[in-house]
Structure formats: structure tokens, C-alpha cells
Design an enzyme around this catalytic site. Sequence first.
Site, PDB file in Angstrom:
ATOM      1  N   TYR A  26      -4.962 -12.095   6.373  1.00 35.62           N
ATOM      2  CA  TYR A  26      -5.000 -11.445   5.049  1.00 35.62           C
ATOM      3  C   TYR A  26      -6.022 -10.309   4.970  1.00 35.62           C
ATOM      4  CZ  TYR A  26      -8.523 -15.088   3.580  1.00 35.62           C
ATOM      5  OH  TYR A  26      -9.590 -15.917   3.450  1.00 35.62           O
ATOM      6  N   GLU A  27      -5.946  -9.548   3.916  1.00 35.42           N
ATOM      7  CA  GLU A  27      -6.756  -8.322   3.745  1.00 35.42           C
ATOM      8  C   GLU A  27      -6.551  -7.339   4.893  1.00 35.42           C
ATOM      9  OE1 GLU A  27      -7.874  -7.822   0.990  1.00 35.42           O
ATOM     10  OE2 GLU A  27      -7.900  -9.865   0.230  1.00 35.42           O
TER      11      GLU A  27
END
Lengths: 563, 563
Positions: free
Chosen positions: B435-436
Amino acid sequence: MNAHQPRAAEHAFVLFDVLRAHERLAELPALAEHADTGLLTQVIEEAGKFVGEVIAPLNREGDEVGAQWWDGAVTMPPGFRDAYQAFWQAGWPSLASAPEDGGQGLPTVVEAVLHEMLNAANHGWTMAPGLLHGAYECLRHHASDDLKARYLEKLASGEWLATMCLTEPHAGSDLGLVRTRATPLPDGRFALSGTKIFISGGEHDLSDNIVHLVLARLPDAPPGPRGLSLFLVPKFHEDGSRSAVHCERIEEKMGLHGSPTCVMRFDEAQASIVGEPGKGLNAMFVMMNAARLLVGLQGVGLLDAAWQKANAYAQERRQMRAPGTASKAGEADLIVLHPAMQRILNTQRAWIDAGRVIAYRTALELDVQKHHPDATQREAAARWCSLVTPVLKSAWTEQAFAGGSACLQVFGGHGYVREWGIEQHVRDARVAMIYEGTNEIQAIDLLVRKTLTDGAAGLLALLADLATDLGTQPEAQGTRDALARFGDFIRNRVVPLAGTTPDRPFWLADDFLRATALLLMAWAWERLAATAGHGADARAAFWRWVWPEFEMRLTMMDASLTG
Amino acid sequence: MNAHQPRAAEHAFVLFDVLRAHERLAELPALAEHADTGLLTQVIEEAGKFVGEVIAPLNREGDEVGAQWWDGAVTMPPGFRDAYQAFWQAGWPSLASAPEDGGQGLPTVVEAVLHEMLNAANHGWTMAPGLLHGAYECLRHHASDDLKARYLEKLASGEWLATMCLTEPHAGSDLGLVRTRATPLPDGRFALSGTKIFISGGEHDLSDNIVHLVLARLPDAPPGPRGLSLFLVPKFHEDGSRSAVHCERIEEKMGLHGSPTCVMRFDEAQASIVGEPGKGLNAMFVMMNAARLLVGLQGVGLLDAAWQKANAYAQERRQMRAPGTASKAGEADLIVLHPAMQRILNTQRAWIDAGRVIAYRTALELDVQKHHPDATQREAAARWCSLVTPVLKSAWTEQAFAGGSACLQVFGGHGYVREWGIEQHVRDARVAMIYEGTNEIQAIDLLVRKTLTDGAAGLLALLADLATDLGTQPEAQGTRDALARFGDFIRNRVVPLAGTTPDRPFWLADDFLRATALLLMAWAWERLAATAGHGADARAAFWRWVWPEFEMRLTMMDASLTG
């Protein structure tokens, strides 16, 4: 999520095109009649069909539902018992058992292929029959005629399943600490008491009986590993009465939920001794060595299953523009066109294909070791099995986890959710780095127990065999050079370790195993490359992204040697 | 299993002894009043106490029970809501918010320390407040005065929580593909419709309201990322009415069960625009960059938590004889005395300590970038944050997973069962690689977007700064040489890539990021070593077992450059 589908042709390719297994088997009188590519290919195809149709579809629910414990009984996940009954009734467990025990007498390598497929399709389910053949071999070689008459056929056919009861709460890697006691009874049997943990398939409803092979101590036994004897305790005796062996609970684990990991309590359970008193570890080693090869095959199979999933996803899902393609703004390219994703897929493919070559070669050598008429050949085969098995077990189980995680990465956020099934592979695979001897213990086994003890004579002979096997083709010169270089390193730097402070070799054992694994891979890739048309992308990935670790491991060993 | 206990003194040591944060902060007029080691140490100690007493004990049940979805509502695991209410009421979310918004105006690095501790103790719980400060900053810099008046204080205090709604089923890494639509309403607001997935904390019962920041397209928007605008949709409007935003389900995941990962459906939900039309990504980037540093800190924190567990176990559990010890047969040594286990522990410690230095330095540079009176200093700080953040995010989240798995290995079979809690760290940590911005996207960000676009001027300046920072001590000569060597490699081999076929740089992006990470670690270890008495074992482990990868990455890049 689709269930895993074995690709029989790829297994047969490694076996016959790369390793020329039929030619090797033809040299063994006991197996020569089976050295027939047609017959063996048919068995492999049938195995693939059975695994794909019956075993693979149960994998997801095996993880979601898991084995369930209630009041000492274990209910396996939906479909597991029916699949097991179909499995043994179709004769799959007896592929490589001796015809006189009701087996089919096929080469070990066919069983290896079957188990690789089974593990790729459903690691949890496969744990139950995973130890069966080892238990059969253990009894075959060490049990009395009476015990054999009562148990051997049932284990050969797989009608009954078996366990290996070694670990205790305070004795994991160190079996010398085992405390379970066996007290002789007047009738020649024993009363066995103690608690064993981490017993895969200690209790379940797959088969009508379970045969436990248990390490324990006789009253007069010396401390340490030489005080251990091996005993057999069935779940049910011949008269149908239940033994005093209880499953106290099953573990909650990271994965492998389809396999019950049991705490087993023996309360003066009636036991029979297997082999001689004090020779328990010796009898168990047959089983443990077979199990280590199977765990290495788990590594190859689990990584292949993860790769198949990731590759299918990458060929279907579009995301972002890939560099160098002609797509326009607002369009996206297939994931497989992105260099970082290609690198992951090709690198893991390199590990799978090389691992398969090395694993099948090891399974072949097991038969050569047993059956070859020439003592020199038997000796070379024994050397291969002894030295390569820990390398395969350690390096390929690590890769199943790390490479499985890389395959998960191909899915992006979708890899982290259960829906696609890829995260289960990663959770399941993690255990294989631990059981059957942790990967660190495999490294100590290779360097300290098997290399330093004979002045590296065995390992140097193995390296020489690999070089000879590659012949004189100019393309393989780099690999021959690396083999020679590692040989020099062993002679000049590693062998002198035998005389140093006792802890020094332990500091480089892990690097030593990795370097050996990479050399075996390099050999395997030369063999694969020499077979027309095989995987140019995976081959390039090996040399570009896997092989450079070899140099790094030499650097690390050098630091440990001088530091 | 014991809950994680933060060690405030170790955090303060890196901040003040190694990085001399107080001296740096004293240069910033806006923060100089807080450049007091006594005050900041006290905040860190209080944070450690709160995290250890309130947040850490909820981690295990957060995993076991997980967030539960029912008919659109999400119930958080036991204790989560109370803990959150105590958290914001104690003022923890507002540490680094501006005093005029009700915040405490402390330096960003103090919030970084808090978040590292929180993530180490309870990754799942921490996801909810993880995006809060980013959302606050986003509104602070981009929202209209009217929106600010309505939302800013509630977000600064943490009374309300926030989400970042970017991903859609077909648009993950590639936000240009976002399809959610915003249609203008007569009153200046918008009706927003579409489905967002992977929304952490999209629905829960922790706070009384949730503020969604949503990327969407206006009707006349061009395709691609420049057509995206940012909108605010609250769960509840000021009049108490519920928005037309529904949590359709939450994902079943590998781990992080304490954090609901939501599918959010917007059905003509009333929305306010944040910033200018078409500038949505720009407004979101403030939030995303802050989030990336926090994810890097998650990596450091999760690895530290795994290390604490493994180290405690290794100091307590006995297994096998360790080489070179005087124990007798039948006795066993502490696991920590086995070389392979020491290697694991010291290597992970090397990653944790260096990662902490790099992460805290980055958090400091964020404030320097904002507040330093000298433009050159601001520019250097901006360069550091821009270049180091993707490296920290990628390399340390990978290490949290791989190194967490190594810590699991210290437990042997006990690591694979849930009882000890170590396997949860590994499952939880895996998501941070995704994620990110996936770790592969971080690598592209570093090489393609940030290095090749300015002829590597920024990165070369960063390397020069690192060398300067090390001064002229003879011990650091090896690191200075490596910095110079990488600089030459960049100038002579990497920069010319800008003119080559477009896909070439992508093939070496991952290696390039790893090499940069190792150089940053080498710098951090020189800094740590220069601070009396710090971790000789971890330092030795860095040079012996981590650093050799640098050479390997150069070799791999060389192959990609010539291949």
C-alpha cells in the site's frame, strides 16, 4: 480463484528430456522393467488428473474451515476424507512400495512427481500421506517379522496412515532431550508415557487407523540421542480396542489449516519396539531423510503453484502504462509487460525449473543408491543424496516463501486479500522452513556434519561430478569455472576450519549452503539450456538476478573466516 | 504472549544523541521553543507509556476477532473504540498540528516517534489514525476557508477520523484510470458517485464521524490524472443526516484484521471540492507523502516489535548444544548462543537501528523544509525528503516482512503457531510492501521520476551531503569511498539511461533503490558508531551480512545496463 492444475508435460519434460531418467533407470535391474517413458508418462498424467480433479479443489476450504478438534477427535475439512479414501483405493500411496508388500514397485522419482503435484495443489491435505512412505520404509527395514505382518501392507496401501512422533515441548531440534518413557511389560510389549507436540496428522478422520512411530527412552537408557528407541503405537489395536493415546489439542497456526498439528499424550499406551533398543534415531533417519526430500519438493511445488497464479493474473489484469508500449493515456497495459513484474515471474520460474531438476535427480539417485549393480555408482548416488537433500530442503523452502511473497506482489492489493488464494500459499509455505529440521540445521548438517567430517572429500567429488556432467561445451565454461573456484575455496579456506575454534564453522554454514545451492542451480540451468528451446527468459533471469548472490556469499564467508 | 513494550530511551537516543535533533530544531524559528531535549523526551516517554498500557494489549484480540461488518456497519475489535477515545482526548493526534487549529505545534519527528511506537504495538489499530494528520495537512493547505472552519479542528484534534479514497477496482497503482464522477449541484456542492476499494477505516465505530477525501472526475474533465479533483464527503453532515456513502463489505485479508479494509459505494453523495478542479492529485500528494514516511516507520516499528519478541525468546529458551560452550550431554544452551540465531538477531537489529536514524532524519527534514530561514537548507531538506522517502518505504517494509520472518525462525515450530504472536507480525507486515505505492513503484519513483529527470543532480547532491556529514574520520573512509563510487556509477552509467530506450531504466530500478538504501544504512551506521557504545554486534552484522548486497546490486545493474 481457480484451483491449481498440474501440468504433467512439464514434469515429464524434466524427467525424460533433461534428466534422461529412463536411461538411468534402465541400469537398475530392480526397476529396469519400468524404464519406459510411455508407462511413466502415463502414470504422471494420471497423477496430474487425479490431483487436479480431486485434491486441488479442496485447498481453499481446507484453509478456511480447517481441521477442527472436539473432545479429542479431529474432523477434517469438507471433502478431505472422501478424497483420501479415493486416493488410497486408486493405489496412489503404493506407487513406490515393494510388490511383495502389495506395492507397484515403481521408481521413487514417480512418487516424487506425485508429491510435488499434491503439495502444489493442497499442502494441508498432503501432510497426512506425506509421511506414509517413510513410515512404510522404516518398518520394512527395522520392524520384526511379526510387526511387519500386522502393519506393512496396510501402510504400503495407505489404508492406514502414519505419524512420526519426535518433538516434545522442551525437545524440538534437539531430540537427545526426549523424555517420553517406555517401560517393558511381561508380554514383551511396552507401556509408553509422555507428551509429543507438533504431530502432523496425529488425529483425524481420513483413515480407519493411524500408526504412530514414537521416539522414547527405555528405563535403563543413557541420556542423549543414543538412549532413544523407536516404538509403534496404533490408534486402534487389532481387537478394535482404542489405545491410550489422546489428542489433547491442535495448534492454531499461521497457515496449513488443513493439517491438524496435534499435541499427543501417551498414557501407558501399549507399544511395540521397532528395531533394536537404543537404535531409535537410526530407524527414524530412513523416514526423516525421505521426509526431507519431500519437503524440498514441497518448496518447488508451492512456488510453482504461486507462480501459476501470478502468471495467470499478470496475463489478464491491466494496470498503468508499461514503458516502451504504444498504449495511450487512459489505457493500461497488461501487468506482465511491466519490467518489475517480468523480473519477479522470470526469477521465480528459474528457481522452480532448476529446483525440479535437482529434486528429481535426487529422487533418481535414491534408487541408484539402492539398486545399482556397480558399487562406485551406488556410492556416488549416496553422496548426492546425503549432500544435496539438505540444500534442496533449505534453499527451496526459503524460496517457496520469499518467492511466493514476490508472486503475491504481482497482484498488488489483491494479493493481500484472500479472494485470489495467493496469500494462502505464502502462509502455508512458511512452515516448511522450520519442520523436518530447520533450514539453519540443514546448513549445519551440510557443512559441519557432512563436509568437514571427511575433509570435504564427498562434496569435492560431487562438484567434480557436476563439472564432468557438463562435458566440454564452451557455453558451460562459466559454470565449470565457478565449480572449480568453489572447490579451491573449500580446499583452501573451509577444510582448515575443522581444526579451528569449534564455533567458527557455524558462522558460515548458512552462506555455505546458499553457495552450494546456487552452484547446483547453475548446473541445472546448463542442463536445461542444453535441452532445446527451454525457457530463455527464466535462464536469463537466473544469470542476471539469482547467480550474483554466489559472489556475495563468498564475500560473506570470507568475512566470517577472517573476522 | 506479552504485549509489546516501547523503549522510549532507545528512541530518544537516536533523536538526540545520534541526530542531535534539538540543535537542528533550534535553527527553525517556528519550532525553536520546542528544541528542548527535556520536554521532547518527556513527550516520548509519555507516548511509550500510553502505547504500552493502552494500545499494545489490544493487538492480539484485534487479530483474532478482527473488524466485523454487518449490514453496512463495522464493529471494531474489543477495546478499540475506548482506546481511540482515550487517544484523541489525551491530545495525541494533535501533537504536530498548528496551534491555531488547536494543535500543540510540536515537531513532526515527535509524531513520527509516536507512530513508530503505535505501529510496533498494534499495526491494525494504528491504521485508523494513520492518515489523520495527512488529511489535516491536506485540508489546511488546499481547502476553502468555509471547509476549514467546518472540519479542520475536528481533524486536528482527532475527534473525527479521515480516509483517503483513491483506489477503484480497475485503478490501483494507476490513479489516472479513476472513474468516480462528481456532478456540480446548483448550490456549489457536488453529487459524487462511484465505488472505491481498499479503503482503510472507511467505516468503523472508533469516532463519531468520518471524513472521506475522495478522488473523482468532474463531467468535463480530461482523461488521465490531470482530470482528477479532490472532494470531501463526511459520513455525517452537520445536521446529523447520514451521507449517501455505504460500506458494502470489508476484505478478508492475510493479516491486519484489526483494520477494516472497506469497499465504499458513493451514491450521489453530497460532496465539497477541496482545492481547484483538476488539481486533485496535487492536493492528495501532501497526504500521500506523509503517508509514505509513516509506512516506512511502520516497517521500522514492526521489525523492532518482531525483534523484541525473538530476542526475549532466545534469551530464555534452551535448545541443543551451542558450539564452543561447556554444557554437557543432556543439557541445552540458550538459543541466543547459537551462531545462526545471533546472526538473525544482530542483522535485524542493524536494520532497525539504521532505519530509525534514516526515518527520524527524514521527519526532521520535513520541518526544515517548511521552516528553515535559509533557502539552501530548505532546498536540501526537500531533496532529502523527496529522495529518501521512497527508499525508506520500500526497503524497510520489505525488511519488516523478510526480517520479521527471520525473527519467526528463532522460535522454531513455536513461531508458526499463534500463541507467541510472532506470526501475526509477519502477516500484518506484508501489506506495507503494497500500500501507499507498491515497493516497485517506489523504485520507479526514485530512479525514473526523481533521478533521471534532473540528470541525477539531486541524488548526487544528497550523496555529497552524506559524505560531508561523515567528516574526515579515517574509520568512515570505506563509506565515503562507496558514496563516491556510487556517484561515479550514477554519472557514468545511470544518467546516460535517460536517452536510451524507454524501458531500460525500469529494469534496474529495484536494484538502484536497494543500493541507495544500503548506502543510507552505511551512513547511518557511521553515525551510530560515532555515538559512544552503540550496538557493536549489530554494527558488525551490518558490515558482514547486509553491506555485501551493495556490490551484488551493482553487478545486477551492470547486467541490466549491458544486457
